[in-house]
Design a protein around this motif. Structure first.
Motif, PDB file in Angstrom:
ATOM      1  N   VAL A 187      53.073 -31.652 -67.361  1.00 51.24           N
ATOM      2  CA  VAL A 187      54.336 -30.932 -67.218  1.00 51.24           C
ATOM      3  C   VAL A 187      55.444 -31.559 -68.065  1.00 51.24           C
ATOM      4  N   ASN A 188      55.267 -32.797 -68.488  1.00 50.08           N
ATOM      5  CA  ASN A 188      56.233 -33.455 -69.374  1.00 50.08           C
ATOM      6  C   ASN A 188      56.176 -32.794 -70.752  1.00 50.08           C
ATOM      7  N   VAL A 189      57.216 -32.058 -71.102  1.00 50.55           N
ATOM      8  CA  VAL A 189      57.176 -31.246 -72.332  1.00 50.55           C
ATOM      9  C   VAL A 189      57.276 -32.082 -73.601  1.00 50.55           C
ATOM     10  N   ASN A 190      57.457 -33.385 -73.464  1.00 55.32           N
ATOM     11  CA  ASN A 190      57.465 -34.263 -74.638  1.00 55.32           C
ATOM     12  C   ASN A 190      56.147 -35.003 -74.811  1.00 55.32           C
TER      13      ASN A 190
ATOM     14  N   LEU B  36      47.692 -28.211 -55.172  1.00 52.97           N
ATOM     15  CA  LEU B  36      48.490 -27.129 -54.598  1.00 52.97           C
ATOM     16  C   LEU B  36      49.628 -27.650 -53.728  1.00 52.97           C
ATOM     17  N   ASP B  37      49.511 -28.888 -53.259  1.00 51.98           N
ATOM     18  CA  ASP B  37      50.552 -29.481 -52.410  1.00 51.98           C
ATOM     19  C   ASP B  37      51.433 -30.479 -53.156  1.00 51.98           C
ATOM     20  N   PHE B  38      51.120 -30.742 -54.411  1.00 57.50           N
ATOM     21  CA  PHE B  38      51.893 -31.725 -55.170  1.00 57.50           C
ATOM     22  C   PHE B  38      53.283 -31.195 -55.510  1.00 57.50           C
ATOM     23  N   THR B  39      54.245 -32.098 -55.527  1.00 57.36           N
ATOM     24  CA  THR B  39      55.576 -31.782 -56.055  1.00 57.36           C
ATOM     25  C   THR B  39      55.889 -32.764 -57.174  1.00 57.36           C
ATOM     26  N   ILE B  40      56.807 -32.381 -58.039  1.00 61.51           N
ATOM     27  CA  ILE B  40      57.150 -33.197 -59.197  1.00 61.51           C
ATOM     28  C   ILE B  40      58.640 -33.518 -59.159  1.00 61.51           C
ATOM     29  N   ASP B  41      58.969 -34.787 -59.364  1.00 59.51           N
ATOM     30  CA  ASP B  41      60.369 -35.194 -59.447  1.00 59.51           C
ATOM     31  C   ASP B  41      60.846 -34.995 -60.888  1.00 59.51           C
TER      32      ASP B  41
ATOM     33  N   ASN C 137      63.139 -34.810 -64.198  1.00 55.56           N
ATOM     34  CA  ASN C 137      64.332 -35.428 -64.776  1.00 55.56           C
ATOM     35  C   ASN C 137      65.315 -34.324 -65.175  1.00 55.56           C
ATOM     36  N   ASP C 138      66.456 -34.682 -65.699  1.00 54.61           N
ATOM     37  CA  ASP C 138      67.489 -33.688 -66.012  1.00 54.61           C
ATOM     38  C   ASP C 138      67.003 -32.660 -67.030  1.00 54.61           C
ATOM     39  N   GLU C 139      66.224 -33.110 -68.018  1.00 56.70           N
ATOM     40  CA  GLU C 139      65.712 -32.180 -69.035  1.00 56.70           C
ATOM     41  C   GLU C 139      64.746 -31.168 -68.405  1.00 56.70           C
ATOM     42  N   GLN C 140      63.872 -31.656 -67.546  1.00 60.99           N
ATOM     43  CA  GLN C 140      62.892 -30.767 -66.919  1.00 60.99           C
ATOM     44  C   GLN C 140      63.544 -29.777 -65.961  1.00 60.99           C
ATOM     45  N   LYS C 141      64.635 -30.192 -65.326  1.00 59.72           N
ATOM     46  CA  LYS C 141      65.323 -29.289 -64.401  1.00 59.72           C
ATOM     47  C   LYS C 141      65.863 -28.057 -65.109  1.00 59.72           C
ATOM     48  N   LYS C 142      66.147 -28.175 -66.404  1.00 60.85           N
ATOM     49  CA  LYS C 142      66.630 -27.031 -67.180  1.00 60.85           C
ATOM     50  C   LYS C 142      65.493 -26.055 -67.496  1.00 60.85           C
ATOM     51  N   ILE C 143      64.261 -26.550 -67.454  1.00 61.98           N
ATOM     52  CA  ILE C 143      63.091 -25.744 -67.826  1.00 61.98           C
ATOM     53  C   ILE C 143      62.383 -25.185 -66.594  1.00 61.98           C
ATOM     54  N   PHE C 144      62.208 -26.021 -65.574  1.00 60.01           N
ATOM     55  CA  PHE C 144      61.426 -25.644 -64.405  1.00 60.01           C
ATOM     56  C   PHE C 144      62.341 -25.416 -63.202  1.00 60.01           C
ATOM     57  N   LYS C 145      62.227 -24.253 -62.599  1.00 63.74           N
ATOM     58  CA  LYS C 145      63.071 -23.891 -61.460  1.00 63.74           C
ATOM     59  C   LYS C 145      62.419 -24.242 -60.122  1.00 63.74           C
ATOM     60  N   SER C 146      61.214 -24.762 -60.184  1.00 66.88           N
ATOM     61  CA  SER C 146      60.495 -25.171 -58.973  1.00 66.88           C
ATOM     62  C   SER C 146      59.988 -26.585 -59.177  1.00 66.88           C
TER      63      SER C 146
ATOM     64  N   LYS D 259      57.316 -27.546 -57.377  1.00 64.67           N
ATOM     65  CA  LYS D 259      55.902 -27.467 -57.008  1.00 64.67           C
ATOM     66  C   LYS D 259      55.038 -27.554 -58.269  1.00 64.67           C
ATOM     67  N   ALA D 260      54.027 -28.400 -58.212  1.00 66.90           N
ATOM     68  CA  ALA D 260      53.202 -28.647 -59.393  1.00 66.90           C
ATOM     69  C   ALA D 260      52.556 -27.380 -59.936  1.00 66.90           C
ATOM     70  N   MET D 261      52.007 -26.544 -59.055  1.00 65.70           N
ATOM     71  CA  MET D 261      51.336 -25.325 -59.521  1.00 65.70           C
ATOM     72  C   MET D 261      52.307 -24.389 -60.223  1.00 65.70           C
ATOM     73  N   ASP D 262      53.522 -24.271 -59.695  1.00 67.40           N
ATOM     74  CA  ASP D 262      54.523 -23.426 -60.347  1.00 67.40           C
ATOM     75  C   ASP D 262      54.835 -23.952 -61.743  1.00 67.40           C
ATOM     76  N   CYS D 263      54.937 -25.268 -61.866  1.00 68.33           N
ATOM     77  CA  CYS D 263      55.247 -25.879 -63.167  1.00 68.33           C
ATOM     78  C   CYS D 263      54.094 -25.694 -64.159  1.00 68.33           C
ATOM     79  N   LEU D 264      52.864 -25.855 -63.689  1.00 72.08           N
ATOM     80  CA  LEU D 264      51.707 -25.643 -64.560  1.00 72.08           C
ATOM     81  C   LEU D 264      51.651 -24.190 -65.018  1.00 72.08           C
ATOM     82  N   MET D 265      51.968 -23.271 -64.109  1.00 71.42           N
ATOM     83  CA  MET D 265      51.997 -21.857 -64.463  1.00 71.42           C
ATOM     84  C   MET D 265      53.071 -21.593 -65.521  1.00 71.42           C
ATOM     85  N   ASP D 266      54.246 -22.189 -65.352  1.00 73.56           N
ATOM     86  CA  ASP D 266      55.316 -22.011 -66.329  1.00 73.56           C
ATOM     87  C   ASP D 266      54.926 -22.580 -67.692  1.00 73.56           C
TER      88      ASP D 266
END
Length: 361
Positions: free
Chosen positions: A97-100, A124-129, A131-140, A142-149
């Motif tokens: 999920v780290n876009v860099n 399916l139960d994982f969450t991701i903390d 950083n400020d850059e990722q918060k601009k990209i991912f609105k959730s 939840k790990a699965m939501d981020c992988l889907m994005d």
């Protein structure tokens, strides 16, 4: 006395980086086939070493160690040692999920190879903390939501210039084999009010990426093993799954107007240069999805109303492939048969032949 190869494996936890580099360079080629059992030396200590090395900063060590781990997933014991390490699995998902991350794609392959195990459902139960850059990209978070994005938004490398995330389609296909995974794909998510499966549909005709088409087709098919969701998936406008199953099997053949205008809107007036999927194996997956939709009388009647038989007939005539022909024949039998009177229908809605359809990838 350890053999020469076993000694090389033991060098993976050497305190000297140069020694580790030599070991990795030489061991990548031994991570597939019978020779891979050398990594079982010293009670599988190499798996711990490789997981540690894959978390280093240096690109070469990461690529080589992740490649070896991905290859070793063919061995059940070694795969378990990786996937059952929850901390490492969280690291792997967060890294993708780290876009860099310049190693995201090879990590997607490792994640996919781990998805053969039930333990993968922990994702399916994982969450991701973020950083400020990722918060601009991912609105959730939840790990699965981020992988889907990542998969949906990053297909053209606009999200991560180093990754196209294509192999996540195989991960989605694998996790959709499990009931928990299916539930995710067919359930509207809170963060964007969208059913995840609907985001994947557009890729069924991405003819420049076999991996995406194949993985998405299999995810659709596996999701359809939940028969209670069929009517919603087919009839809700926000999902509308049927055209995306039919378009890859539709070709340029002319269809009579009477039949054509019964088809879903997206299948009407197709251009004369319309191409069906070039791979018969993928066409077969879509045909099996249609067979699954034929499980209930309600959906069989819906498919008849939408003139699905017409497309199956033209496909049967145009494609010379034994597996395609067999699936077309089965679909014709389902769609063209006479239905029992409703009051007499305490029937087994699932045709015996449908039991042969299995979850894939």
């Amino acid at each position: 006395m350890p053999t020469e190869l076993e000694e090389l494996v033991s060098f993976l936890h050497s305190p000297q980086p140069a020694v580790v580099s030599i070991a990795l360079d030489n061991l990548v080629g031994y991570s597939q086939g019978p020779q891979s059992q050398v990594f079982a030396y010293d009670n599988y200590e190499a798996i711990k070493d490789l997981k540690k090395l894959s978390q280093e900063k240096g690109k070469t060590h990461v690529v080589q160690s992740v490649t070896i781990l991905a290859n070793l997933c063919d061995d059940l014991t070694m795969r378990n040692l990786i996937v059952e390490d929850e901390a490492y699995l969280k690291y792997l998902v967060s890294s993708i999920v780290n876009v860099n991350n310049s190693n995201a794609d090879i990590m997607c392959i490792l994640l996919t190879n781990l998805a053969k195990n039930d333990s993968i459902n922990k994702v399916l139960d994982f969450t991701i903390d973020h950083n400020d850059e990722q918060k601009k990209i991912f609105k959730s978070n939840k790990a699965m939501d981020c992988l889907m994005d990542c998969f949906v938004k990053g297909f053209d490398r606009s999200l991560n210039k180093y990754a196209d995330y294509d192999y996540l389609s195989y991960f989605f296909a694998d996790i959709s084999r499990f009931s928990q995974g299916r539930a995710y794909f067919i359930t509207e998510q809170e963060y964007d009010a969208v059913v995840p499966l609907s985001k994947l549909l557009v890729f069924t005709e991405k003819y420049d990426s076999r991996i995406r088409r194949e993985g998405v087709a299999s995810t659709i098919k596996n999701s359809l093993f939940d028969t209670n969701a069929h009517f919603k998936l087919v009839t809700e406008e926000k999902i509308n799954i049927l055209p995306y199953i039919l378009l890859p099997i539709a070709g340029p053949e002319e269809i009579d107007e009477d039949e054509m205008f019964d088809l879903p809107d997206e299948l009407q007036l197709l251009p004369s240069d319309k191409k069906r999927d070039p791979l018969n194996t993928i066409i077969c997956v879509h045909l099996e999805s249609l067979l699954l939709l034929c499980t209930t009388r309600q959906l069989r009647e819906y498919l008849r109303e939408k003139s699905v038989y017409t497309l199956i007939r033209e496909l049967h005539k145009a494609v010379e492939d034994e597996n395609v022909a067999d699936l077309c024949d089965r679909l014709v039998q389902m769609l063209q048969r006479d239905e029992a009177p409703v009051e007499a229908e305490d029937e087994e809605e699932s045709d015996d032949d449908d039991d042969k359809i299995v979850e894939v990838l």
